[in-house]
Design an enzyme around this catalytic site. Structure first.
Site, PDB file in Angstrom:
ATOM      1  N   GLY A 174      34.835  28.064  59.432  1.00 50.66           N
ATOM      2  CA  GLY A 174      33.692  29.067  60.077  1.00 50.66           C
ATOM      3  C   GLY A 174      34.686  30.482  60.314  1.00 50.66           C
ATOM      4  NE  ARG A 194      32.579  24.796  57.596  1.00 48.38           N
ATOM      5  CZ  ARG A 194      32.154  25.554  58.280  1.00 48.38           C
ATOM      6  NH1 ARG A 194      31.196  26.276  57.922  1.00 48.38           N
ATOM      7  NH2 ARG A 194      32.498  26.103  59.569  1.00 48.38           N
ATOM      8  CG  ASP A 217      39.756  20.980  63.912  1.00 47.43           C
ATOM      9  OD1 ASP A 217      38.865  21.707  63.769  1.00 47.43           O
ATOM     10  OD2 ASP A 217      39.815  19.889  64.039  1.00 47.43           O
ATOM     11  CB  THR A 275      37.813  28.000  65.552  1.00 45.45           C
ATOM     12  OG1 THR A 275      36.482  27.624  65.877  1.00 45.45           O
ATOM     13  CG2 THR A 275      38.943  27.597  66.279  1.00 45.45           C
ATOM     14  CG  ASP A 314      33.969  25.682  67.777  1.00 41.06           C
ATOM     15  OD1 ASP A 314      32.856  26.361  68.075  1.00 41.06           O
ATOM     16  OD2 ASP A 314      33.841  25.144  66.637  1.00 41.06           O
ATOM     17  CG  ASP A 353      37.657  23.099  68.100  1.00 36.01           C
ATOM     18  OD1 ASP A 353      38.178  24.113  67.576  1.00 36.01           O
ATOM     19  OD2 ASP A 353      36.901  22.470  67.499  1.00 36.01           O
ATOM     20  NE  ARG A 404      27.830  21.433  63.634  1.00 34.46           N
ATOM     21  CZ  ARG A 404      28.277  21.727  62.170  1.00 34.46           C
ATOM     22  NH1 ARG A 404      29.040  21.101  61.460  1.00 34.46           N
ATOM     23  NH2 ARG A 404      27.379  22.840  61.713  1.00 34.46           N
TER      24      ARG A 404
HETATM   25  P1  ADP Z   1      37.317  24.997  60.398  1.00 35.33           P
HETATM   26  O1  ADP Z   1      38.570  25.311  59.629  1.00 35.33           O
HETATM   27  O2  ADP Z   1      36.775  25.898  61.141  1.00 35.33           O
HETATM   28  O3  ADP Z   1      37.518  23.322  61.368  1.00 35.33           O
HETATM   29  P2  ADP Z   1      36.310  22.948  58.454  1.00 35.33           P
HETATM   30  O4  ADP Z   1      36.198  21.823  59.441  1.00 35.33           O
HETATM   31  O5  ADP Z   1      34.959  23.262  57.689  1.00 35.33           O
HETATM   32  O6  ADP Z   1      36.274  24.327  59.104  1.00 35.33           O
HETATM   33  O7  ADP Z   1      37.707  22.903  57.390  1.00 35.33           O
HETATM   34  C1  ADP Z   1      37.624  23.959  56.518  1.00 35.33           C
HETATM   35  C2  ADP Z   1      38.123  23.236  55.185  1.00 35.33           C
HETATM   36  O8  ADP Z   1      39.556  22.699  55.281  1.00 35.33           O
HETATM   37  C3  ADP Z   1      37.086  22.228  54.565  1.00 35.33           C
HETATM   38  O9  ADP Z   1      35.999  22.629  53.659  1.00 35.33           O
HETATM   39  C4  ADP Z   1      38.092  21.578  53.551  1.00 35.33           C
HETATM   40  O10 ADP Z   1      38.337  22.264  52.348  1.00 35.33           O
HETATM   41  C5  ADP Z   1      39.532  21.827  54.535  1.00 35.33           C
HETATM   42  N1  ADP Z   1      39.756  20.400  55.301  1.00 35.33           N
HETATM   43  C6  ADP Z   1      39.025  20.052  56.178  1.00 35.33           C
HETATM   44  N2  ADP Z   1      39.649  18.841  56.723  1.00 35.33           N
HETATM   45  C7  ADP Z   1      40.432  18.265  55.730  1.00 35.33           C
HETATM   46  C8  ADP Z   1      41.294  17.305  55.267  1.00 35.33           C
HETATM   47  N3  ADP Z   1      41.368  16.316  56.186  1.00 35.33           N
HETATM   48  N4  ADP Z   1      42.278  17.262  54.330  1.00 35.33           N
HETATM   49  C9  ADP Z   1      42.086  18.335  53.528  1.00 35.33           C
HETATM   50  N5  ADP Z   1      41.329  19.397  53.565  1.00 35.33           N
HETATM   51  C10 ADP Z   1      40.670  19.636  54.633  1.00 35.33           C
HETATM   52  O1  F6P Z   2      32.992  28.113  63.543  1.00 36.87           O
HETATM   53  C1  F6P Z   2      32.730  26.863  64.347  1.00 36.87           C
HETATM   54  C2  F6P Z   2      31.281  26.719  64.475  1.00 36.87           C
HETATM   55  O2  F6P Z   2      30.589  27.826  64.828  1.00 36.87           O
HETATM   56  C3  F6P Z   2      30.731  25.475  65.203  1.00 36.87           C
HETATM   57  O3  F6P Z   2      30.567  25.919  66.620  1.00 36.87           O
HETATM   58  C4  F6P Z   2      29.466  25.162  64.541  1.00 36.87           C
HETATM   59  O4  F6P Z   2      28.798  23.942  64.867  1.00 36.87           O
HETATM   60  C5  F6P Z   2      29.775  25.350  63.191  1.00 36.87           C
HETATM   61  O5  F6P Z   2      30.820  26.303  63.135  1.00 36.87           O
HETATM   62  C6  F6P Z   2      28.353  25.702  62.190  1.00 36.87           C
HETATM   63  O6  F6P Z   2      28.875  26.187  61.245  1.00 36.87           O
HETATM   64  P1  F6P Z   2      28.372  26.621  59.594  1.00 36.87           P
HETATM   65  O7  F6P Z   2      26.930  26.882  60.158  1.00 36.87           O
HETATM   66  O8  F6P Z   2      28.749  27.798  59.178  1.00 36.87           O
HETATM   67  O9  F6P Z   2      28.439  25.101  59.187  1.00 36.87           O
END
Ligand code: ADP
Ligand code: F6P
Length: 320
Positions: A12, A73, A104, A126, A128, A130, A172
């Protein structure tokens, strides 16, 4: 030897990511390194969507929301074949180290690269908030300010009409954004995913508050608890308001970063490159008690960043 580094934003988007890209790029150039911008996060890494980052490529972006490198993503990156392909792409393009700016999930991906021998440093971005390893993530302060500005407008109309508003903010799995904005806007209730919602108790409190002469009410609800409409439906029968709902949604992710986020993003971006220059690998940069701190990437999700109990009590005390 470190000669050429890559930088990407992933997950995000968050206000301040551009300030961080600028700081990474200019710190690296200052130290004589070449910088490659990787567009669309890990997806762009797999596709080889690379651009050269010059001093002027990051000019004029400091106070812009979003991310000039864009973000994505990428499910493919979560599979071993995707991760191995990413490692090969970095090697083919002579990228010696990588700065990952994201949440994360992005750090989990970064840790997988680190385990495959890639030199990686993470910058926490982020809204969040978090992630452990830093007191505050990039974008959180701006998102709180955006939500606060909206809620203060809703308070005007709520008080004029003797109404209740349920304002759904992002989060979330974490209630940091809800709690911070809830305290700042003087919310009567803040509902967070970490604590089960007691609808009857809320109804009772609203009832007594009305008896004491309170004419309107604001509930700040983190999206992970339940949808705002569900809460409104469940409150029917427990209170005699006809609640209005407002979902702030992605509004909170956009906009120019606050002064706090711009400075935080600049400091952390620069610190990430300095960490690479000192041959630190598989770490995240954070700001803890005002000081730059390095921790293993997995700190972000393994150590739990918990809500401040004093803040939760404050909502209760100040909303009498
Ligand atoms: P954020 O970084 O904001 O928490 P996401 O959880 O969507 O956002 O993670 C972003 C991207 O990081 C994912 O689309 C994926 O490509 C990669 N990612 C997330 N978790 C893993 C994992 N356990 N192993 C490898 N890549 C990951
Ligand atoms: O960036 C974190 C966050 O804003 C969360 O609080 C929310 O649930 C999520 O991303 C939604 O993101 P998207 O609509 O891009 O999947």
């Amino acid at each position: 030897m470190l000669r050429r580094i890559g930088v990407l934003t992933s997950g995000g988007d968050a206000p301040g990511m551009n300030a961080s890209i600028r700081a990474v790029t200019r710190t690296a150039l200052y130290h004589g390194l070449q910088v490659v911008g990787i567009r669309r996060g890990y997806e762009g890494l797999l596709d080889g969507d690379f651009i050269p980052m010059t001093k002027s490529a990051v000019g004029g972006i400091l106070l812009h929301g979003g991310t000039i490198l864009r973000t994505a993503r990428c499910p493919e990156f979560m599979r071993p074949e995707g991760l191995n392909a990413a490692v090969s792409k970095l090697k083919e393009n002579d990228i010696d180290a990588l700065v990952v700016i994201g949440g994360d999930g992005s750090f989990r991906g970064a840790k997988e690269l680190h385990d495959r021998g890639v030199h990686v440093v993470g910058v926490p971005g982020t809204i969040d908030n978090d992630m452990a390893g830093t007191d505050c993530t990039i974008g959180f302060d701006t998102a709180c300010n955006t939500a606060l500005e909206c809620i203060s407008k809703l308070r005007d109309t709520a008080s004029s009409h003797d109404r209740m508003f349920i304002v759904e903010v992002m989060g979330r799995h974490a209630g940091f954004l809800a709690l911070e904005t809830g305290v700042a806007c003087g919310a009567e209730f803040v509902l967070v995913p970490e604590i089960p919602a007691d609808i009857e108790a809320i109804g009772r409190k609203i009832h007594y508050a009305k008896q004491r002469g309170k004419t309107h009410s604001i509930i700040v609800l983190a999206e992970g608890v339940m949808p705002a409409q569900t809460l409104a439906d469940r409150l029917k029968g427990h209170c005699d308001y006809d609640p209005r709902i407002v979902v702030l949604g992605h509004l909170q992710r956009g906009g120019a970063p606050s002064c706090f986020d711009t400075v935080l993003a600049s400091r952390l971006g620069a610190a990430a490159v300095e960490a690479l220059l000192e041959d630190k690998r598989g770490v995240m940069v954070g700001r803890i008690k005002g000081q730059i701190a390095l921790s293993p990437l997995q700190t972000a999700w393994e150590e739990h960043h918990t809500l401040d109990a004093d803040m939760l009590r404050l909502v209760e005390t100040l909303s009498i």
